[in-house]
Scaffold this active site. Structure first.
Site, PDB file in Angstrom:
ATOM      1  CG  ASP A   4      -2.175  -0.972   1.221  1.00  0.00           C
ATOM      2  OD1 ASP A   4      -2.204  -1.413  -0.321  1.00  0.00           O
ATOM      3  OD2 ASP A   4      -2.547  -1.630   2.216  1.00  0.00           O
TER       4      ASP A   4
ATOM      5  CG  ASP B 246      -6.366  -1.198  -2.047  1.00  0.00           C
ATOM      6  OD1 ASP B 246      -7.044  -3.076  -1.985  1.00  0.00           O
ATOM      7  OD2 ASP B 246      -5.858  -1.136  -1.144  1.00  0.00           O
TER       8      ASP B 246
END
Length: 170
Positions: free
Chosen positions: A125, A144
């Site tokens: 991330d 995402d």
């Protein structure tokens, strides 16, 4: 003899899934190579930063401290969901472009995170949204984002009447 459009449905939208997958993996490689773990580069003060974080769980680090078994659980779920999405795409008609885009976005994002999970044991991330350095949304990535946009599009599609294209008023 069935024509190619009816035989393959909307599988042409798999190109969008591939594009999401490529952008996701290239961006993750860039930030993993450019940042130290949890380092932040402020892009918009008080609102947005680049960072590097690893997530061994699912969304919002769900089951991140599970000891490793969750890696394979989430991988199996992603494989099953991806297969369902491909079949769903194949069965769509010509007029289902909105739905095809939504499914392709979710599929591309799922495959991007699946690759990380299998190859690395965690998802990379790098996007960090926050409010005045006090309230932080969990870090996330391009995959995402694609999943979220696709899911919102799917939800909006549920409110459309299939026959008229107008919203349903129940």
């Amino acid at each position: 003899m069935p024509n190619a459009d009816s035989r393959f449905g909307r599988l042409g939208w798999l190109v969008l899934s591939l594009l999401v997958l490529v952008i996701d993996q290239v961006s993750k490689a860039h930030f993993e190579g450019s940042l130290e773990m949890f380092q932040q580069i402020v892009v918009i003060p008080d609102y947005f930063s680049w960072t590097l974080a690893y997530n061994t769980g699912a969304a919002f680090s769900f089951l991140a401290d599970g000891g490793g078994w969750q890696r394979w659980l989430f991988a199996v779920i992603a494989v099953v969901v991806s297969a369902v999405l491909v079949v769903w795409l194949k069965r769509l008609g010509r007029d289902d472009t909105w739905l095809a885009i939504a499914l392709a976005l979710v599929l591309g994002g799922a495959l991007g995170n699946l690759y990380d999970r299998i190859a690395l044991g965690h998802v990379i991330d790098f996007i960090l949204v926050h409010w005045q350095n006090r309230h932080y949304f969990p870090a996330f990535n391009f995959a995402d984002s694609a999943i979220t946009v696709g899911a919102i599009m799917l939800a909006l599609d549920m409110f459309k009447s299939k026959k008229t294209g107008e919203t349903v008023n129940d």
